[in-house]
Enzyme design. Structure first.
Site, mmCIF file in Angstrom:
data_model
loop_
_atom_site.group_PDB
_atom_site.id
_atom_site.type_symbol
_atom_site.label_atom_id
_atom_site.label_comp_id
_atom_site.label_asym_id
_atom_site.label_seq_id
_atom_site.Cartn_x
_atom_site.Cartn_y
_atom_site.Cartn_z
ATOM 1 N N GLY A 70 1.203 -1.021 -0.134
ATOM 2 C CA GLY A 70 0.539 -0.290 -0.054
ATOM 3 C C GLY A 70 0.923 1.402 0.188
ATOM 4 O O GLY A 70 0.434 2.129 0.509
ATOM 5 N N ASN B 116 1.099 3.065 -2.452
ATOM 6 C CA ASN B 116 0.846 4.041 -3.149
ATOM 7 C C ASN B 116 -0.409 4.988 -2.102
ATOM 8 O O ASN B 116 -1.035 5.803 -2.688
ATOM 9 C CB ASN B 116 0.109 3.178 -4.936
ATOM 10 N N ARG C 15 -14.255 -17.873 -9.427
ATOM 11 C CA ARG C 15 -13.691 -16.531 -9.908
ATOM 12 C C ARG C 15 -15.099 -15.458 -10.480
ATOM 13 O O ARG C 15 -15.100 -14.799 -10.031
ATOM 14 C CB ARG C 15 -12.893 -16.730 -11.375
ATOM 15 N N HIS D 71 1.128 1.823 -13.604
ATOM 16 C CA HIS D 71 1.739 1.107 -13.872
ATOM 17 C C HIS D 71 3.014 1.107 -14.140
ATOM 18 O O HIS D 71 3.657 2.142 -14.114
ATOM 19 C CB HIS D 71 1.223 0.452 -15.152
ATOM 20 N N ASP E 70 -8.934 0.376 -19.513
ATOM 21 C CA ASP E 70 -10.348 -0.537 -20.344
ATOM 22 C C ASP E 70 -10.749 -2.057 -20.095
ATOM 23 O O ASP E 70 -9.767 -2.324 -19.395
ATOM 24 C CB ASP E 70 -10.020 -0.401 -21.729
ATOM 25 N N GLU E 71 -10.917 -2.804 -21.266
ATOM 26 C CA GLU E 71 -11.437 -3.939 -21.375
ATOM 27 C C GLU E 71 -9.904 -4.502 -21.618
ATOM 28 O O GLU E 71 -9.719 -5.901 -21.020
ATOM 29 C CB GLU E 71 -12.204 -4.575 -22.220
ATOM 30 N N GLY E 72 -8.181 -4.295 -22.060
ATOM 31 C CA GLY E 72 -7.888 -4.417 -22.532
ATOM 32 C C GLY E 72 -6.714 -4.588 -21.322
ATOM 33 O O GLY E 72 -6.756 -4.567 -19.875
ATOM 34 N N ASP F 271 -3.514 -2.893 -19.506
ATOM 35 C CA ASP F 271 -2.087 -1.345 -19.458
ATOM 36 C C ASP F 271 -3.029 -0.705 -21.080
ATOM 37 O O ASP F 271 -1.771 0.045 -21.453
ATOM 38 C CB ASP F 271 -1.131 -1.660 -19.512
#
Length: 206
Positions: A12, A14, A66, A110, A147-149, A151
């Site tokens: 933690g 960040n 999951r 990232h 988004d859904e990718g 990075d």
């Protein structure tokens, strides 16, 4: 007031940078309404509780599959009614339903200069190991919308960090955190809180 939900998996640091920036008023118009970890033993939860924040663990180990974990995680996020979800070292791939529901309202930090050393399999020390193996002279960190990718979302801020000859992955990781991550993540949150950044993803309703 921007209501923020912070998701973390480990120590933690960040999260600490965000809390410190709120205290120092370098992040304004912002409050952390919930901290969520997928790891019950994450020290980040202790950091949050010491600040009197609502901090909970939602572990995949407690669910039969999951899908059930994703449902519980999303329900926990929803319970906070956040304006912004911040992935601050969160090692879980978000369910597509959540990405769609919070389009333009999820950001991630990232530890590289995207598009270098990012995507599937690049997380934690692995990023810095790859950077050193490639022999780059400059690395850094990136804050981007999710988004859904992996990075692949729009970049908000980046900051470069020099790679030194005697660096190990851990030494480089620490320098990237100190010189980049802990600076640009709070800055990005403050910019969003004060209307300086509006995600194009929201407008497109991705």
């Amino acid at each position: 007031m921007l209501k923020v939900c912070v998701c973390i998996s480990g120590g933690g640091t960040n999260l600490q940078a965000i809390m410190d920036a709120i205290d120092a008023q370098t992040i304004t118009n912002t409050e952390i309404v919930k901290v969520i970890s997928n790891n019950k033993n994450a020290y980040a939860l202790e950091r949050a509780r010491k600040k009197g924040l609502d901090a909970v663990a939602v572990s995949p180990k407690d669910y039969e599959n999951r899908e059930k974990f994703h449902e519980a995680f999303l329900a926990c996020v929803d319970s906070a009614q956040p304006d912004l979800v911040v992935l601050a070292g969160f090692l879980v791939i978000l369910p597509p339903l959540m990405i769609k529901k919070y389009a333009g309202r999820i950001i991630n930090i990232h530890p590289s200069l995207i598009p270098s050393f990012c995507g599937k399999g690049f997380y934690g020390l692995k990023v810095h190991e790859a950077a050193l193996a490639r022999g780059v002279k400059v690395t850094g960190a990136t804050v981007h919308f999710v988004d859904e990718g992996t990075d692949t979302g729009p970049i908000i801020l980046q900051k470069a960090v020099e790679v030194l000859p005697d660096d190990t992955p851990k030494i480089l990781q620490q320098r990237v955190m100190e010189q980049a991550e802990w600076q640009i993540l709070p800055k990005a949150i403050n910019m969003i809180a004060n209307g300086q950044i509006i995600s194009s993803m929201e407008e497109k309703n991705i």
